[in-house]
Write a protein that holds these residues in place. Structure first.
Motif, mmCIF file in Angstrom:
data_model
loop_
_atom_site.group_PDB
_atom_site.id
_atom_site.type_symbol
_atom_site.label_atom_id
_atom_site.label_comp_id
_atom_site.label_asym_id
_atom_site.label_seq_id
_atom_site.Cartn_x
_atom_site.Cartn_y
_atom_site.Cartn_z
ATOM 1 N N UNK A 183 0.867 -1.184 0.000
ATOM 2 C CA UNK A 183 0.000 0.000 0.000
ATOM 3 C C UNK A 183 0.899 1.228 0.000
ATOM 4 N N UNK A 184 1.402 1.530 -1.163
ATOM 5 C CA UNK A 184 2.475 2.516 -1.325
ATOM 6 C C UNK A 184 1.910 3.802 -1.927
ATOM 7 N N UNK A 185 2.733 4.543 -2.635
ATOM 8 C CA UNK A 185 2.280 5.790 -3.248
ATOM 9 C C UNK A 185 3.212 6.101 -4.419
ATOM 10 N N UNK A 186 2.900 7.173 -5.119
ATOM 11 C CA UNK A 186 3.713 7.553 -6.284
ATOM 12 C C UNK A 186 5.129 7.939 -5.888
ATOM 13 N N UNK A 227 3.435 3.262 4.574
ATOM 14 C CA UNK A 227 2.369 2.238 4.569
ATOM 15 C C UNK A 227 1.401 2.460 5.732
ATOM 16 N N UNK A 228 1.957 2.798 6.901
ATOM 17 C CA UNK A 228 1.095 3.027 8.083
ATOM 18 C C UNK A 228 0.160 4.204 7.865
ATOM 19 N N UNK A 229 0.609 5.191 7.076
ATOM 20 C CA UNK A 229 -0.186 6.409 6.873
ATOM 21 C C UNK A 229 -1.254 6.243 5.784
ATOM 22 N N UNK A 230 -1.245 5.114 5.081
ATOM 23 C CA UNK A 230 -2.256 4.886 4.037
ATOM 24 C C UNK A 230 -3.624 4.694 4.710
ATOM 25 N N UNK A 231 -4.689 5.346 4.189
ATOM 26 C CA UNK A 231 -5.996 5.223 4.841
ATOM 27 C C UNK A 231 -6.461 3.764 4.923
#
Ligand code: MLT
Length: 260
Positions: free
Chosen positions: A29-32, A171-175
Motif C-alpha cells: 500500500x504505497x504511493x507515487x 504504509x502506516x499512513x495509508x488510509x
C-alpha cells in the motif's frame, strides 16, 4: 502535486518531463513516491505520469475496488490530462496486477510494458481468504497491521534501516479504507497467466534477486509467457527495486524506453 477528479475520485498525480508518455503504477500500500528517483534520469526523454491509486497516497479512498476500477481510473486520468498517445505502462507488484488489467481493458493505449517485482498468477483460495481477514483487521485496527507485517519482507538484507523505516511510515499512513479495498481487490484479481501470450508489445520484466514477495521464479513465468519480453535481475535487491536500486532500475527502464 496535481489533483483532478477521475471517475468521481479526487486523484493525486505528478507529471514530469516531455516526450513519449510513460505511466508508473505503484504497489500496495504505497504511493507515487515509489518512483521519485526515476524523475531525474528519465524526464529528459519522456513524459512521466505518476498517480496515486485510489485509496493510497493522496488519492481519495472508496470502500471497494477491483483491478478493473484501478485500470479504468488510470485510463480516465490519461483522458482527463489530455494524454492521447499510447503509453508504456510500468507497474510494480500490485501495480503490475493493475498493468495486466489495463492491458486487457485498454490495450490500444499500451505501447510497451514493464513488470517490476510482480507476478501473473492469481491468489490461491487460502491467500485470498487471508487477504479478506486482513482487510477486516485493518478496518478495526488500522493500516499499521499491514505495515508491520509487510515491512520485514519488502527489502533486501543490505537495505539501510532509514529506508525501511521511511516505507513502514508511508504504509502506516495509508488510509485503512484504501488498504482494505486493495486487499479485497487483490484477493479477487484474475489469473493473468492467460493474458501473457496475448501481449505482443515490447516488455521488460525486472526482479530483485532477493524479492520474497514476488520472487524471481514469478518473473521468469512472465518472461516465459511473453515472446516479446526480456528479463533483468537486480542483485542485492528485494521487492522495492525503485528505491533500493534506483540507478539500476532507471538505467534498465531508460534503455528499454529508448529501444521501445
Ligand atoms: C505489493 O507489493 O503490491 C503487494 O505486496 C503484492 C501482493 O501482496 O500480492
Amino acid at each position: 502535486m496535481s489533483q483532478i477528479t477521475v471517475n468521481g475520485i479526487q486523484t493525486a498525480y505528478d507529471v514530469h518531463g516531455s516526450g513519449e508518455p510513460v505511466l508508473f503504477i505503484h504497489g500496495f500500500p504505497l504511493s507515487r513516491r515509489l518512483w521519485q528517483h526515476m524523475v531525474a534520469p528519465l524526464a529528459g526523454r519522456n513524459t512521466l505520469i505518476m498517480p496515486d491509486l485510489r485509496g493510497m497516497g493522496q488519492s481519495q479512498a472508496t470502500s471497494d475496488a477491483t483491478m478493473a476500477t484501478y485500470a479504468d481510473d488510470l485510463a480516465g486520468l490519461l483522458d482527463a490530462i489530455g494524454q492521447k498517445m499510447p503509453v508504456v505502462v510500468v507497474g510494480l507488484s500490485m501495480g503490475g496486477y493493475v498493468a495486466f488489467e489495463f492491458f486487457r481493458r485498454h490495450r490500444d493505449r499500451v505501447r510497451g510494458l514493464v513488470f517490476a517485482d510482480t507476478k501473473a498468477e492469481a491468489d490461491t483460495p487460502e491467500a485470498a481468504k487471508g487477504r479478506h481477514e486482513t482487510a477486516a483487521k485493518v478496518m478495526a485496527e488500522g493500516s499499521k497491521v499491514v505495515a508491520d507485517a509487510m515491512t520485514p519482507k519488502l527489502f533486501a538484507k543490505i537495505a539501510p534501516d532509514a529506508l525501511v523505516e521511511e516505507w513502514r511510515c508511508i504504509m502506516s499512513a495509508t488510509p485503512p479504507m484504501g488498504v482494505a479495498a486493495a486487499l479485497k481487490a487483490m484477493a479477487v484479481r484474475p489469473d493473468s497467466t492467460r493474458t501473457l501470450p496475448e501481449i505482443r508489445v515490447p516488455t521488460l520484466v525486472i526482479v530483485g534477486e532477493e524479492d520474497v514477495i514476488t520472487p524471481p521464479a514469478s518473473a521468469r513465468t512472465i518472461h516465459a509467457g511473453i515472446a516479446t519480453s526480456q528479463l533483468k535481475t537486480i542483485p542485492d535487491c528485494g521487492h522495492m527495486s525503485p528505491v533500493e536500486k534506483p540507478e539500476t532500475i532507471a538505467r534498465m527502464v531508460g534503455e528499454f524506453l529508448k529501444a521501445c
